[in-house]
Enzyme design. Structure first.
Site, PDB file in Angstrom:
ATOM      1  N   CYS A  58       3.740  -0.211  15.121  1.00  0.00           N
ATOM      2  CA  CYS A  58       4.532  -0.630  13.674  1.00  0.00           C
ATOM      3  C   CYS A  58       5.064   1.270  12.941  1.00  0.00           C
ATOM      4  O   CYS A  58       4.038   1.505  12.709  1.00  0.00           O
ATOM      5  CB  CYS A  58       3.950  -1.414  13.342  1.00  0.00           C
ATOM      6  N   ARG A  66       5.279   6.017  18.680  1.00  0.00           N
ATOM      7  CA  ARG A  66       3.753   5.538  18.623  1.00  0.00           C
ATOM      8  C   ARG A  66       3.843   4.045  18.896  1.00  0.00           C
ATOM      9  O   ARG A  66       2.451   3.499  19.135  1.00  0.00           O
ATOM     10  CB  ARG A  66       4.068   4.694  16.906  1.00  0.00           C
ATOM     11  N   TRP A 126       5.124  -3.343  16.934  1.00  0.00           N
ATOM     12  CA  TRP A 126       4.252  -3.484  17.619  1.00  0.00           C
ATOM     13  C   TRP A 126       3.112  -4.709  17.459  1.00  0.00           C
ATOM     14  O   TRP A 126       3.406  -5.448  16.659  1.00  0.00           O
ATOM     15  CB  TRP A 126       3.116  -2.916  17.770  1.00  0.00           C
ATOM     16  N   ASN A 146       3.993  -3.250   7.715  1.00  0.00           N
ATOM     17  CA  ASN A 146       2.844  -2.994   9.207  1.00  0.00           C
ATOM     18  C   ASN A 146       1.208  -3.224   8.431  1.00  0.00           C
ATOM     19  O   ASN A 146       1.024  -3.453   7.020  1.00  0.00           O
ATOM     20  CB  ASN A 146       2.672  -1.397   8.942  1.00  0.00           C
ATOM     21  N   GLY A 147       0.374  -3.827   9.441  1.00  0.00           N
ATOM     22  CA  GLY A 147      -0.585  -4.375   9.180  1.00  0.00           C
ATOM     23  C   GLY A 147      -0.798  -5.826   9.338  1.00  0.00           C
ATOM     24  O   GLY A 147       0.044  -6.147   9.932  1.00  0.00           O
ATOM     25  N   GLU A 152     -12.589   7.701  31.721  1.00  0.00           N
ATOM     26  CA  GLU A 152     -11.237   8.106  30.763  1.00  0.00           C
ATOM     27  C   GLU A 152     -10.350   7.866  32.253  1.00  0.00           C
ATOM     28  O   GLU A 152      -8.979   7.495  32.345  1.00  0.00           O
ATOM     29  CB  GLU A 152     -11.364   9.841  30.224  1.00  0.00           C
ATOM     30  N   LYS A 176      -7.228   5.673  31.979  1.00  0.00           N
ATOM     31  CA  LYS A 176      -5.926   6.042  32.250  1.00  0.00           C
ATOM     32  C   LYS A 176      -4.894   5.512  33.161  1.00  0.00           C
ATOM     33  O   LYS A 176      -4.048   4.653  32.986  1.00  0.00           O
ATOM     34  CB  LYS A 176      -5.325   7.572  32.991  1.00  0.00           C
ATOM     35  N   GLU A 218      -4.627   1.824  32.114  1.00  0.00           N
ATOM     36  CA  GLU A 218      -3.178   1.864  30.653  1.00  0.00           C
ATOM     37  C   GLU A 218      -1.994   2.582  31.460  1.00  0.00           C
ATOM     38  O   GLU A 218      -0.953   1.449  31.045  1.00  0.00           O
ATOM     39  CB  GLU A 218      -3.491   2.773  30.959  1.00  0.00           C
ATOM     40  N   HIS A 247     -26.987  -1.439  41.224  1.00  0.00           N
ATOM     41  CA  HIS A 247     -27.415  -2.607  40.081  1.00  0.00           C
ATOM     42  C   HIS A 247     -26.308  -3.346  39.980  1.00  0.00           C
ATOM     43  O   HIS A 247     -26.401  -4.059  39.222  1.00  0.00           O
ATOM     44  CB  HIS A 247     -27.278  -1.877  39.018  1.00  0.00           C
ATOM     45  N   LYS A 303       0.696   3.858  20.202  1.00  0.00           N
ATOM     46  CA  LYS A 303       0.219   5.008  20.170  1.00  0.00           C
ATOM     47  C   LYS A 303      -0.652   5.048  18.959  1.00  0.00           C
ATOM     48  O   LYS A 303      -1.583   5.404  19.310  1.00  0.00           O
ATOM     49  CB  LYS A 303       1.589   6.301  20.206  1.00  0.00           C
TER      50      LYS A 303
END
Length: 635
Positions: free
Chosen positions: A2, A27, A81, A116-117, A508, A512, A515, A531, A630
């Site tokens: 946000c 963001r 968001w 925000n929050g 990573e 990616k 995402e 395993h 973001k």
């Protein structure tokens, strides 16, 4: 995550508010909106609170406010968001309160608010306000704050606002207006970032990020935890959480040159592609001027602008490292663990920041607590840092991309990476510059512990200075990775394998891919295949393998044969001297050179390109993947 922009001015502020939202788009968000004290027919007085909201992009919001000729001298704007409630116009900010009773057509709004929050006690407050007759139209936790302010209002917005925030539990950055005070805007922060911007001609601003005010003002005041601010035309008041007035000695005005022109796409299709190709420059900028490894590279700057404590003293006083980070930054910390223990001989523990403070741990005051964050505002990492400090671990260092962030201000020491603005939600150049900073930290600690000779230092520095050239050679592999991406785009699952220091790189790479392409991808240490994960291997499950020529290569080759024996198809990123050849069920791309300890920085780049081109082939929103943000400023 946000974003907030607010302003009190003598001019029509709507273009500035919308421009601020455009600069916060990086963001991540799923709705946006703006509210103002709209001007009457004379264009000089407020005719009441008016808003425009959208679940599309800010560009569409701009078209909406232009079509409606929305104008005002005082206003607030927001990108949301979703946390509480689906992405929908009724849940978008700004939120209004119309007072108690059913809302009638044409009824005037009394309070407008952006937030925000997360408010943790919103359900109890909602029940209390409903009992007073307030009607809720959204699913959000934010709407309770607007009604709470209205219920406490008795002619002075700031007094009502202070009484309201005293009842809130959780995290918030707030900006609030009232219909009866058209030249006033009040704000506060607790757990979510907020800044005050001082403009020319008596106009003032609040924002969640200095970038939102780039080109409008460079005079910035960073609000601290619990600060409240009362903005009026030509003046402002700052109070701390105890209600004490604050002046410029306690909250100095800083000149901050936020980047406003870094968002040009140029010849690239997406920002993520641009940022992948900016990595040679970003790495070069991050290590620029590093002629020798000295701990003073990691000195911090305190909130008053004075030099922090000498890193050399801190490094002499610590005997282990605790790394706190989330997501991609967590994986960079996992790579650093191998470096710190292998090169510096210092025990290192890496913790997921969102989990660390919710378990019983054994604190050691001789620990260097290292936080890693691209934005420096990651809520979970900040909370974990504060928890570690509360346990008596006061030696803290951050590796961060934003020099003015909360993380930098709250840590004793800092190393600022120079990735530049990263707009794509899926991190690329921020990750590789974090790795560069963490490798420098490893060498500095090794030097302070007497484990780094002059010859070794010179060799490592030569290798680091060669990184930009080596990265350019890796980027030249893009056409081969586009070919791989065509195959991956047809799959719904993938496995990634690595061993040793390259296992975090496999993690990573899997992150990616999931995402931005929405393909389910998992990463494993290659030795763990037998395993359990081997049960998943079929010809429909591509298996990406990171294969540098290191001490684990022969073990890795055996793991690859386990895949081939089950009909699996391998996609291998191999160093040139590994003697791994393409064959049926074995696709090989050769890396330009073996880069030893720094190999993870090179091997992650093809995985970024693979994810990017797979997402392009599947037609997803590469820069703004669904459900993600973001800068994650909520817990």
């Amino acid at each position: 995550m946000c974003g907030i922009v607010g302003a009190v001015s003598y001019r029509n502020i709507v273009p500035v508010l919308v421009q601020g939202l455009q600069r916060l788009e990086y963001r991540g968000y799923d709705s946006c909106g703006v509210a103002v004290h709209a001007l009457d027919a004379t264009g000089t007085r407020s005719s009441g609170l008016t808003r425009a909201r959208s679940t599309a992009r800010v560009a569409e919001l701009l078209e909406q406010v232009q079509a409606e000729n929305l104008q005002g001298f005082t206003g607030i704007a927001h990108t949301r968001w979703a946390t509480h409630g689906e992405p929908a116009v009724r849940n978008a900010h700004p939120h209004f309160s119309y007072g108690p009773g059913d809302i009638q057509p044409g009824q005037a709004a009394r309070v407008a608010l952006v937030h925000n929050g997360i408010i943790e006690n919103y359900e109890a407050l909602r029940r209390e306000l409903q009992a007073k007759g307030y009607v809720f139209v959204s699913q959000t936790d934010t709407e309770v704050i607007a009604h709470l302010v209205d219920s406490l209002y008795d002619g002075d917005l700031f007094e009502a606002f202070q009484a309201a925030v005293a009842r809130l539990h959780g995290a918030y950055a707030l900006a609030v207006m009232h219909k009866d005070e058209p030249e006033r805007l009040v704000s506060a922060r607790a757990g979510s970032p907020l800044i005050l911007g001082l403009g020319e001609g008596g106009e003032h601003f609040v924002a969640s990020d200095a970038m939102a005010l780039a080109g409008v003002t460079d005079q910035i005041v960073y609000l601290e935890e619990g600060d409240r601010v009362d903005l009026q035309r030509g003046r402002y008041w700052l109070l701390d959480k105890a209600g004490q007035a604050l002046g410029t000695e306690q909250r100095p005005v800083r000149t901050v040159h936020a980047h406003s022109g870094a968002a040009e796409l140029g010849p690239y299709r997406h920002y993520m592609q641009k940022e992948i190709f900016e990595q040679p420059r970003a790495i070069g900028d991050t290590i620029e001027g590093v002629l020798c490894i000295v701990p003073e590279l990691f000195d911090g700057v305190s909130a008053d602008g004075k030099a922090g404590a000498a890193a050399w003293r801190v490094f002499q006083e610590i005997d282990n490292v605790l790394i706190l980070a989330c997501g991609t930054s967590y994986y960079s910390g996992c790579v650093a663990k191998y470096w710190l223990e292998g090169l510096a001989g210092i025990p290192c523990q890496v913790e997921v920041a969102s989990e660390y403070r919710y378990r019983t741990s054994v604190p050691n005051p001789r620990t260097l607590v290292v936080t890693i964050s691209q934005s420096g505002e990651t809520a979970d990492t900040l909370a974990a840092l504060r928890h570690a400090q509360s346990l008596g671990m006061t030696h803290t260092l951050t590796v961060c991309n934003v020099a003015t962030s909360a993380m930098v201000r709250e840590c004793e020491l800092a190393y600022i990476t120079r990735a530049g603005v990263e707009i794509g939600v899926a991190s690329t150049k921020a990750f590789t510059t974090q790795l560069a900073g963490l490798f420098l930290l490893t060498l500095a600690l090794a030097q302070s512990k007497g484990r780094l000779s002059e010859e070794q230092e010179a060799r490592y520095l030569t290798a680091m200075r060669h990184l930009p050239v080596a990265l350019q050679a890796v980027l030249a592999l893009e056409p081969q990775l586009i070919s791989w991406a065509g195959e991956f785009a047809q799959r719904e699952n993938a496995l990634f394998l690595g061993r040793g220091i390259h296992y975090p790189i496999a993690l990573e790479g899997a992150l990616k891919l999931k995402e931005i392409s929405y393909i389910h991808a998992e990463a494993y240490p290659a030795g763990e295949l037998k395993h359990g994960p081997l049960a998943l291997v079929t010809s429909a499950m591509p298996v990406v393998t990171v294969a540098p020529n290191d001490e684990l290569l022969e073990k890795l080759k055996s793991n690859m044969q386990e895949v081939r024996a089950r009909g699996g198809v391998l996609y291998v990123l191999a160093d040139a001297d590994t003697h791994i050849e393409s064959a049926e069920g074995m696709h090989v791309i050769r890396m330009p050179e073996n880069y030893g300890a720094l190999s993870p920085i090179l091997h992650v780049v093809p995985l970024q390109l693979l994810a990017y081109h797979t997402a392009c082939a599947r037609g997803t929103d590469v820069d703004k993947p669904r459900n993600l943000a973001k800068s994650v400023t909520v817990e």
